[in-house]
Design an enzyme around this catalytic site. Structure first.
Site, PDB file in Angstrom:
ATOM      1  N   GLU A 284       0.877  -1.177   0.000  1.00 19.47           N
ATOM      2  CA  GLU A 284       0.000   0.000   0.000  1.00 19.47           C
ATOM      3  C   GLU A 284       0.906   1.215   0.000  1.00 19.47           C
ATOM      4  O   GLU A 284       1.332   1.687   1.042  1.00 19.47           O
ATOM      5  CB  GLU A 284      -0.931  -0.023   1.216  1.00 19.47           C
ATOM      6  N   GLY A 286       1.962   5.133  -1.024  1.00 22.13           N
ATOM      7  CA  GLY A 286       1.407   6.458  -1.272  1.00 22.13           C
ATOM      8  C   GLY A 286       2.404   7.306  -2.034  1.00 22.13           C
ATOM      9  O   GLY A 286       2.278   7.526  -3.242  1.00 22.13           O
ATOM     10  N   ARG A 287       3.436   7.717  -1.324  1.00 29.08           N
ATOM     11  CA  ARG A 287       4.404   8.673  -1.853  1.00 29.08           C
ATOM     12  C   ARG A 287       4.964   8.285  -3.223  1.00 29.08           C
ATOM     13  O   ARG A 287       4.984   9.101  -4.152  1.00 29.08           O
ATOM     14  CB  ARG A 287       5.559   8.813  -0.853  1.00 29.08           C
ATOM     15  N   CYS A 362       2.884  35.477   7.658  1.00 29.80           N
ATOM     16  CA  CYS A 362       3.598  36.305   8.617  1.00 29.80           C
ATOM     17  C   CYS A 362       4.244  35.423   9.683  1.00 29.80           C
ATOM     18  O   CYS A 362       3.907  35.534  10.863  1.00 29.80           O
ATOM     19  CB  CYS A 362       2.647  37.296   9.268  1.00 29.80           C
ATOM     20  N   TYR A 391       1.921  14.304   0.035  1.00 31.55           N
ATOM     21  CA  TYR A 391       2.116  14.955   1.344  1.00 31.55           C
ATOM     22  C   TYR A 391       2.466  16.436   1.191  1.00 31.55           C
ATOM     23  O   TYR A 391       3.373  16.932   1.839  1.00 31.55           O
ATOM     24  CB  TYR A 391       3.200  14.220   2.148  1.00 31.55           C
TER      25      TYR A 391
HETATM   26  C1  PLP Z   1       1.196   6.332   5.471  1.00 25.26           C
HETATM   27  C2  PLP Z   1       0.977   4.897   5.335  1.00 25.26           C
HETATM   28  C3  PLP Z   1       1.187   4.252   4.115  1.00 25.26           C
HETATM   29  C4  PLP Z   1       1.737   4.953   2.910  1.00 25.26           C
HETATM   30  O1  PLP Z   1       3.051   5.344   3.155  1.00 25.26           O
HETATM   31  P1  PLP Z   1       3.970   5.905   1.969  1.00 25.26           P
HETATM   32  O2  PLP Z   1       5.225   6.256   2.703  1.00 25.26           O
HETATM   33  O3  PLP Z   1       3.304   7.078   1.395  1.00 25.26           O
HETATM   34  O4  PLP Z   1       4.144   4.795   1.002  1.00 25.26           O
HETATM   35  C5  PLP Z   1       0.896   2.908   4.024  1.00 25.26           C
HETATM   36  N1  PLP Z   1       0.412   2.222   5.093  1.00 25.26           N
HETATM   37  C6  PLP Z   1       0.212   2.806   6.278  1.00 25.26           C
HETATM   38  C7  PLP Z   1      -0.310   1.993   7.387  1.00 25.26           C
HETATM   39  C8  PLP Z   1       0.489   4.154   6.453  1.00 25.26           C
HETATM   40  O5  PLP Z   1       0.297   4.717   7.639  1.00 25.26           O
END
Ligand code: PLP
Length: 429
Positions: A284, A286-287, A362, A391
């Site tokens: 899973e 994200g980044r 500011c 992010y």
């Molecule tokens: C944040 C998170 C991800 C995604 O992390 P990345 O660093 O963006 O790949 C996956 N699983 C869990 C449980 C997370 O908290």
């Protein structure tokens, strides 16, 4: 910067009389990258998108046909995914899940809940009991629906490979301690029988990791652990979710080597045994999926000298893009020189100097880049922060000081044969 991003910037400049402040998401770039990633993944592995990196609905839609599903960590995120698809598999994680969230998650048919504590397991069991009661009351017959869970486990630190990176294996609010695995399994067997189905395990112990070998080593270890539990507790493990944490660099150094990682997965012995038993390995991420395909463009409003140091002030800043402030890094950028200047009076500029790039807030914390070396920059030019797809907007304090939000543009078309105005669709929030 890609040609299609440049073309979009030209069009944005053309359209806007106000100073420019915009996110550009290259949806096609995301598609191309994810297709490339999928191409090298072993058949027993599946890619999910962790939407917390960027929950923009256009991005969710773009990824929908490519990924196996989505990981969400709140009911808000869950509804964002369900707004795009009613069927797509969802993994529901996160510490501190509320009972109302668990109820809605079950109602919205999530594929797996990542159980993060024994109390959470008890809550899930109680909710299933409550549903069965209600079902019985309504239809006269018992409603049977087992909730599938993966136990999120925080491994003992001495079992994880040595690394300088901060990882699980220390005190953390996430997951169930390795020592409590047996209690969790027992709880599901005794109180959760017929209500909760233990389908596997979830781990996420590394964040922004650049080392593909370390990552593969860690997953080998997860699978060995799972194999051990499987034998010890006579479990049928269908799924191991090995989390995300594939890294992206912001300083030009090499990032995560996905093809090396997937080649190592392919060779992994524990992986082959797991696949042989019909197991599925989830990631899973994200980044890694979106970071490189977002751009944050902000027009230079002022350039000034203060006590011998130069400051470049932009229309925007950390209230739109908090990542550099949050991590304390210098965010990479490119300059787009423009002719956006309509005054008679002198247009301030920098040539071959160092400057701090700061935002419109500011507060001295509103800094995107310190001591940047700048060849040529004038007021009215654009600073385009790269690697702003993950992010960035989503972790920022948008309304602090009340400046207007940026515009959002989405690139979908081909580089060539498309006029600049057609290369993006815009949305304002
Ligand atoms: C944040 C998170 C991800 C995604 O992390 P990345 O660093 O963006 O790949 C996956 N699983 C869990 C449980 C997370 O908290």
């Amino acid at each position: 910067m890609r040609t299609r991003v440049q073309k979009a910037l030209d069009a944005i400049q053309h359209e806007s009389h106000e100073p420019i402040c915009a996110y550009i998401y290259d949806l096609r770039g995301i598609q191309e990258q994810v297709r490339g990633m999928l191409h090298t993944m072993p058949v027993h592995t599946h890619l999910f998108y962790a939407i917390k990196a960027n929950p923009d609905p256009h991005i969710i839609e773009t990824l929908l046909p490519l990924v196996k599903g989505f990981e969400v960590a709140s009911i808000g995120e869950l509804l964002k995914v369900r707004a795009v698809s009613r069927e797509v598999p969802i993994l529901f994680g996160g510490p501190g899940k509320k009972e109302s969230e668990l109820r809605l998650a079950i109602k919205h048919n999530v594929s797996y809940i990542h159980a993060e504590s024994l109390l959470e397991l008890r809550r899930i069991i109680a909710i299933v009991n409550e549903r069965e009661e209600q079902g019985r009351g309504r239809s006269g017959e018992e409603q049977k629906s087992e909730v599938r869970v993966l136990l999120r486990i925080n491994l003992r630190s001495n079992t994880l490979p040595q690394t300088k990176i901060v990882m699980g294996g220390g005190p953390s609010p996430f997951g169930i301690d390795e020592e409590e695995v047996e209690d969790a399994i027992e709880l599901i067997r005794v109180e959760g029988a017929g209500k909760v189905q233990l389908c596997g395990f979830h781990f996420h112990s590394l964040s922004n990791n650049m080392d593909a070998r370390l990552h593969a080593e860690m997953i080998e270890l997860y699978l060995q652990k799972v194999e051990h539990w499987q034998q010890q507790y006579h479990l049928q493990v269908k799924v191991v979710n090995a989390g995300g944490g594939f890294g992206v660099t912001y300083d030009g150094s090499p990032g995560f080597d996905w093809s090396l990682f997937t080649a190592l997965l392919q060779q992994s012995e524990a992986g082959q045994r797991f696949a042989g038993r019909g197991g599925e390995l989830f990631f899973e991420s994200g980044r890694l999926l979106v970071a490189d395909h977002g751009y944050y463009a902000a027009e230079v409003i002022d350039i000034k000298r203060s006590h011998g140091q130069m400051f470049v002030i932009i229309r925007g800043g950390t209230h739109h893009h908090r990542l550099p402030a949050s991590w304390g890094h210098n965010h990479p950028f490119q300059i787009v020189n423009t002719d956006r200047w309509k005054h008679e009076f002198i247009r301030p500029e920098l040539r071959g100097e160092r400057a701090h790039i700061v935002g419109e807030l500011c507060t001295p914390k509103d800094r995107m880049h310190s001591d940047a070396e700048i060849e040529q920059l004038s007021v009215g030019d654009l600073i385009v922060f790269e690697k702003s797809g993950a992010y960035a907007w989503t972790i920022s304090h948008h309304d602090f000081l009340g400046h207007p939000h940026p515009a959002f543009h989405y690139l979908t078309e081909d580089d060539e044969h498309v006029n600049a105005n057609a290369t993006f669709q815009s949305a304002h929030r």
